[in-house]
Design an enzyme around this catalytic site. Structure first.
Site, short mmCIF file in Angstrom:
data_model
loop_
_atom_site.label_atom_id
_atom_site.label_comp_id
_atom_site.label_asym_id
_atom_site.label_seq_id
_atom_site.Cartn_x
_atom_site.Cartn_y
_atom_site.Cartn_z
N TYR A 184 3.37 13.34 -23.40
CA TYR A 184 2.95 13.36 -22.00
C TYR A 184 2.17 12.10 -21.65
O TYR A 184 1.17 12.13 -20.95
CB TYR A 184 2.16 14.63 -21.69
CG TYR A 184 3.01 15.87 -21.80
CD1 TYR A 184 3.84 16.25 -20.75
CD2 TYR A 184 3.03 16.63 -22.96
CE1 TYR A 184 4.66 17.38 -20.86
CE2 TYR A 184 3.84 17.75 -23.08
CZ TYR A 184 4.65 18.12 -22.03
OH TYR A 184 5.45 19.23 -22.13
N HIS A 239 0.83 -1.20 0.00
CA HIS A 239 0.00 0.00 0.00
C HIS A 239 0.87 1.25 0.00
O HIS A 239 1.78 1.38 0.79
CB HIS A 239 -0.90 -0.01 1.24
CG HIS A 239 -1.74 1.19 1.37
ND1 HIS A 239 -1.54 2.12 2.37
CD2 HIS A 239 -2.78 1.63 0.63
CE1 HIS A 239 -2.45 3.09 2.24
NE2 HIS A 239 -3.21 2.80 1.19
N ASP A 255 -5.08 3.22 -4.73
CA ASP A 255 -5.23 3.81 -3.41
C ASP A 255 -6.49 4.68 -3.36
O ASP A 255 -6.72 5.49 -4.25
CB ASP A 255 -4.00 4.65 -3.09
CG ASP A 255 -3.93 5.08 -1.64
OD1 ASP A 255 -4.85 4.75 -0.87
OD2 ASP A 255 -2.94 5.73 -1.27
N TYR A 300 9.53 13.45 -12.08
CA TYR A 300 10.78 12.68 -12.06
C TYR A 300 11.17 12.35 -10.62
O TYR A 300 11.60 11.23 -10.32
CB TYR A 300 11.92 13.44 -12.73
CG TYR A 300 11.84 13.50 -14.24
CD1 TYR A 300 11.27 12.48 -14.99
CD2 TYR A 300 12.36 14.59 -14.94
CE1 TYR A 300 11.21 12.53 -16.37
CE2 TYR A 300 12.30 14.66 -16.32
CZ TYR A 300 11.73 13.63 -17.03
OH TYR A 300 11.68 13.68 -18.40
#
Length: 144
Positions: free
Chosen positions: A134, A22, A66, A116
């Site tokens: 992108y 998680h 999540d 990054y």
């Protein structure tokens, strides 16, 4: 091969996803992403020739996102590209796939260097053959 698992999910990717906990991050990187230099601490898996939307569809059948945070992040379009009118239609594909998986969230944008930096702490970076501008997508693993 295993029953019910897409052949797009390589044994290395399946093993990496199973090892993740998680809050761990998985980056689906486009073909131009510097995966090996950014991901020095990550598991880097090459999935050349596979496009992110088709891989994302299969990953989300196995990978819980999540629900405590915004689990889906993309690299923000640079100011120069915005001024040139660069569009990012692949993000609409990602949104559609994510919603179809039953998750109600949107894509959160990170500035390039922040993306990054977050990728440096990713558990796994999957370097794909995606060429859409992108096209990078970062997912945060949730619980079942």
């Amino acid at each position: 091969m295993l029953k019910g698992i897409s052949p797009l999910i390589s044994p290395e990717l399946l093993f990496a996803m199973a090892r993740m906990g998680h809050g761990d991050r998985l980056v689906l990187a486009d073909a131009n992403f510097p995966a090996h230099s950014v991901g020095k601490e990550a598991v880097v898996i090459r999935q050349d020739g596979i496009l992110i939307p088709e891989l994302l569809t299969e990953i989300l059948k196995l990978f819980p996102l999540d629900h405590l945070t915004s689990p889906c992040h993309v690299m923000q379009v640079s100011k120069g590209d915005l001024e040139r009118g660069v569009k990012v239609p692949i993000w609409d594909e990602y949104r559609s796939i994510i919603r179809a998986s039953g998750v109600k969230t949107d894509l959160i944008e990170y500035e390039r260097q922040d993306f990054y930096e977050k990728s440096r702490t990713a558990f796994v970076i999957v370097l794909t053959g995606e060429t859409a501008v992108y096209g990078n997508l970062m997912l945060t693993k949730g619980v079942i």
